[in-house]
Structure formats: structure tokens, C-alpha cells
Design a protein around this motif. Structure first.
Motif, PDB file in Angstrom:
ATOM      1  N   GLU A 262      69.917 -36.747  32.607  1.00  0.00           N
ATOM      2  CA  GLU A 262      69.075 -35.890  31.728  1.00  0.00           C
ATOM      3  C   GLU A 262      69.268 -35.793  30.307  1.00  0.00           C
ATOM      4  O   GLU A 262      68.310 -35.742  29.508  1.00  0.00           O
ATOM      5  N   LEU A 263      70.585 -36.415  29.654  1.00  0.00           N
ATOM      6  CA  LEU A 263      70.684 -36.590  28.414  1.00  0.00           C
ATOM      7  C   LEU A 263      69.733 -37.700  27.946  1.00  0.00           C
ATOM      8  O   LEU A 263      69.014 -37.536  26.999  1.00  0.00           O
ATOM      9  N   MET A 264      69.791 -38.814  28.795  1.00  0.00           N
ATOM     10  CA  MET A 264      69.067 -39.904  28.405  1.00  0.00           C
ATOM     11  C   MET A 264      67.497 -39.333  28.300  1.00  0.00           C
ATOM     12  O   MET A 264      66.571 -39.959  27.420  1.00  0.00           O
ATOM     13  N   ARG A 265      67.022 -38.722  29.395  1.00  0.00           N
ATOM     14  CA  ARG A 265      65.668 -38.209  29.393  1.00  0.00           C
ATOM     15  C   ARG A 265      65.369 -37.288  28.168  1.00  0.00           C
ATOM     16  O   ARG A 265      64.200 -37.389  27.546  1.00  0.00           O
ATOM     17  N   GLU A 266      66.276 -36.281  27.938  1.00  0.00           N
ATOM     18  CA  GLU A 266      66.116 -35.452  26.718  1.00  0.00           C
ATOM     19  C   GLU A 266      65.954 -36.275  25.500  1.00  0.00           C
ATOM     20  O   GLU A 266      65.146 -35.892  24.897  1.00  0.00           O
ATOM     21  N   ILE A 267      66.875 -36.863  25.151  1.00  0.00           N
ATOM     22  CA  ILE A 267      66.989 -37.538  23.928  1.00  0.00           C
ATOM     23  C   ILE A 267      65.811 -38.472  23.598  1.00  0.00           C
ATOM     24  O   ILE A 267      65.206 -38.351  22.542  1.00  0.00           O
ATOM     25  N   LEU A 268      65.243 -39.404  24.589  1.00  0.00           N
ATOM     26  CA  LEU A 268      64.119 -40.052  24.416  1.00  0.00           C
ATOM     27  C   LEU A 268      62.956 -39.299  24.242  1.00  0.00           C
ATOM     28  O   LEU A 268      62.014 -39.761  23.493  1.00  0.00           O
ATOM     29  N   SER A 269      62.929 -38.297  24.922  1.00  0.00           N
ATOM     30  CA  SER A 269      61.792 -37.422  24.718  1.00  0.00           C
ATOM     31  C   SER A 269      61.445 -36.746  23.444  1.00  0.00           C
ATOM     32  O   SER A 269      60.706 -36.648  22.723  1.00  0.00           O
ATOM     33  N   GLU A 270      62.807 -36.428  22.951  1.00  0.00           N
ATOM     34  CA  GLU A 270      62.962 -35.821  21.796  1.00  0.00           C
ATOM     35  C   GLU A 270      62.495 -36.776  20.611  1.00  0.00           C
ATOM     36  O   GLU A 270      61.820 -36.187  19.545  1.00  0.00           O
ATOM     37  N   VAL A 271      62.769 -37.919  20.671  1.00  0.00           N
ATOM     38  CA  VAL A 271      62.328 -38.825  19.808  1.00  0.00           C
ATOM     39  C   VAL A 271      60.909 -39.353  20.081  1.00  0.00           C
ATOM     40  O   VAL A 271      60.436 -40.404  19.295  1.00  0.00           O
ATOM     41  N   GLY A 272      60.075 -38.839  20.996  1.00  0.00           N
ATOM     42  CA  GLY A 272      58.858 -39.177  21.254  1.00  0.00           C
ATOM     43  C   GLY A 272      58.333 -39.876  22.272  1.00  0.00           C
ATOM     44  O   GLY A 272      57.042 -40.294  22.504  1.00  0.00           O
ATOM     45  N   ALA A 273      59.272 -40.311  23.116  1.00  0.00           N
ATOM     46  CA  ALA A 273      58.817 -41.076  24.485  1.00  0.00           C
ATOM     47  C   ALA A 273      58.511 -40.195  25.690  1.00  0.00           C
ATOM     48  O   ALA A 273      58.917 -39.185  25.882  1.00  0.00           O
ATOM     49  N   GLN A 274      57.660 -40.534  26.615  1.00  0.00           N
ATOM     50  CA  GLN A 274      57.297 -40.202  27.876  1.00  0.00           C
ATOM     51  C   GLN A 274      58.383 -40.557  28.496  1.00  0.00           C
ATOM     52  O   GLN A 274      58.438 -41.806  28.758  1.00  0.00           O
ATOM     53  N   CYS A 275      59.037 -39.867  29.446  1.00  0.00           N
ATOM     54  CA  CYS A 275      60.096 -40.524  30.269  1.00  0.00           C
ATOM     55  C   CYS A 275      59.911 -39.575  31.736  1.00  0.00           C
ATOM     56  O   CYS A 275      59.628 -38.554  31.800  1.00  0.00           O
ATOM     57  N   VAL A 276      60.316 -40.542  32.653  1.00  0.00           N
ATOM     58  CA  VAL A 276      60.727 -39.936  33.925  1.00  0.00           C
ATOM     59  C   VAL A 276      61.726 -40.643  34.401  1.00  0.00           C
ATOM     60  O   VAL A 276      62.245 -41.720  34.246  1.00  0.00           O
ATOM     61  N   ALA A 277      62.657 -40.002  35.293  1.00  0.00           N
ATOM     62  CA  ALA A 277      63.919 -40.172  35.488  1.00  0.00           C
ATOM     63  C   ALA A 277      64.257 -40.100  36.877  1.00  0.00           C
ATOM     64  O   ALA A 277      63.669 -39.129  37.862  1.00  0.00           O
ATOM     65  N   PHE A 278      65.097 -41.133  37.473  1.00  0.00           N
ATOM     66  CA  PHE A 278      65.338 -41.041  38.904  1.00  0.00           C
ATOM     67  C   PHE A 278      66.745 -41.483  39.208  1.00  0.00           C
ATOM     68  O   PHE A 278      67.500 -42.024  38.259  1.00  0.00           O
ATOM     69  N   SER A 279      67.392 -40.930  40.300  1.00  0.00           N
ATOM     70  CA  SER A 279      68.800 -41.212  40.510  1.00  0.00           C
ATOM     71  C   SER A 279      69.244 -42.666  41.433  1.00  0.00           C
ATOM     72  O   SER A 279      70.237 -42.984  41.432  1.00  0.00           O
ATOM     73  N   THR A 280      67.985 -43.148  41.849  1.00  0.00           N
ATOM     74  CA  THR A 280      68.179 -44.538  42.593  1.00  0.00           C
ATOM     75  C   THR A 280      67.079 -45.460  42.148  1.00  0.00           C
ATOM     76  O   THR A 280      65.921 -44.962  41.837  1.00  0.00           O
ATOM     77  N   ALA A 281      67.273 -46.584  42.090  1.00  0.00           N
ATOM     78  CA  ALA A 281      66.335 -47.856  41.748  1.00  0.00           C
ATOM     79  C   ALA A 281      65.174 -47.596  42.784  1.00  0.00           C
ATOM     80  O   ALA A 281      64.025 -47.810  42.638  1.00  0.00           O
ATOM     81  N   ASP A 282      65.576 -47.501  44.173  1.00  0.00           N
ATOM     82  CA  ASP A 282      64.526 -47.246  45.412  1.00  0.00           C
ATOM     83  C   ASP A 282      63.500 -46.034  44.819  1.00  0.00           C
ATOM     84  O   ASP A 282      62.182 -46.551  45.030  1.00  0.00           O
ATOM     85  N   ASP A 283      63.963 -44.995  44.429  1.00  0.00           N
ATOM     86  CA  ASP A 283      62.863 -43.878  44.113  1.00  0.00           C
ATOM     87  C   ASP A 283      61.883 -44.428  42.792  1.00  0.00           C
ATOM     88  O   ASP A 283      60.908 -43.960  42.999  1.00  0.00           O
TER      89      ASP A 283
END
Length: 142
Positions: free
Chosen positions: A25-46
Motif C-alpha cells: 500500500e505504501l508503494m502504491r500510495e507514494i507512486l500515485s502521489e507522484v503521478g503514476a497510475q498503479c495496480v498492486a497485487f500480493s502474488t505474481a500469479d495474480d
């Protein structure tokens, strides 16, 4: 969270794969804050299923190496490169990079990393030679 700069517009989304919920969530939030569109997953499979079924281009993969499921971070990068060879990637890990067997051209970000190190790794891969834009903070003139 206060970040002093923004990325130039990015074509596509950043796919984050991290099994630790707070770090993901920290990674998603900080990258969104600097202008990136992000999606985050807990596994590589997903994440791989998402990438194969999404209409949105993947601009960058950031994956922890040690993940639950069938596919580890470095393996995911190799699978993605087989289909989308131009997709840049970052592998994060607390393990030494020499033990992981990083795919060629993969950026390694050792844990624990700082927020600035994360944002600069993304900026350097997606916008080489283009420094992130400083956001101005009004300071009183003396």
C-alpha cells in the motif's frame, strides 16, 4: 506523505507485486502521489493474470522477489519480458542481488529502501535523463 516532486505523465500503469500489505500500500500510495497510475497485487500469479487480461499497457513492473504462489519476482520479470520485451522492471528484496539471478536489464532495489530511492528508480527507468518535476511550496519572502 509529502513528496517534493512529480513524474512526467506515464503511458500505462505500474504493476506492483509485494506480499507485505503495508509495504504494498505504501508503494502504491507514494507512486500515485507522484503521478503514476498503479495496480498492486500480493502474488505474481495474480499480477500476471491482470496483465494478460487488462486493456491497459504495463509501463513498469516493481516486484518483490520472495513471493507466495507459483512465481517469484525474477521469474515474473522473465515471463513478462517473453511477451512484452520492452517492459522495464525493478526487483526489490532483502536478499543479496547475487542470490536472486536477476534478468538482464532489471534494476535491483535493496530492502529496506527509502521512498526517494523508490521514486528515483521509477523515474530513471521510465524517464531517463528527465529529472522529476519539483513541486513548489510557497515560502515567505524575507
Amino acid at each position: 506523505m509529502d513528496v517534493n516532486f512529480r513524474l512526467q505523465p506515464i503511458n500505462g500503469e505500474i504493476v506492483i507485486v509485494e506480499d507485505e500489505p503495508l509495504l504494498r500500500e505504501l508503494m502504491r500510495e507514494i507512486l500515485s502521489e507522484v503521478g503514476a497510475q498503479c495496480v498492486a497485487f500480493s502474488t505474481a500469479d495474480d499480477a500476471l493474470v491482470h496483465m494478460l487480461t487488462s486493456d491497459t499497457q504495463c509501463a513498469l513492473i516493481i516486484a518483490d522477489h520472495g513471493l507466495p504462489g507459483q512465481v517469484q519476482g525474477a521469474e515474473m520479470v522473465e515471463l513478462v519480458r517473453g511477451r512484452w520485451p520492452e517492459t522495464p522492471s525493478v526487483i526489490t528484496s532483502g536478499w543479496a542481488e547475487s542470490f536472486i539471478g536477476l534478468p538482464p536489464g532489471t534494476h535491483f532495489l535493496a530492502k529496506p529502501w527509502t521512498l526517494e530511492e523508490l521514486v528515483m528508480a521509477v523515474a530513471n527507468l521510465l524517464q531517463p535523463g528527465v529529472p522529476p518535476t519539483e513541486t513548489s511550496v510557497d515560502t515567505p519572502k524575507q
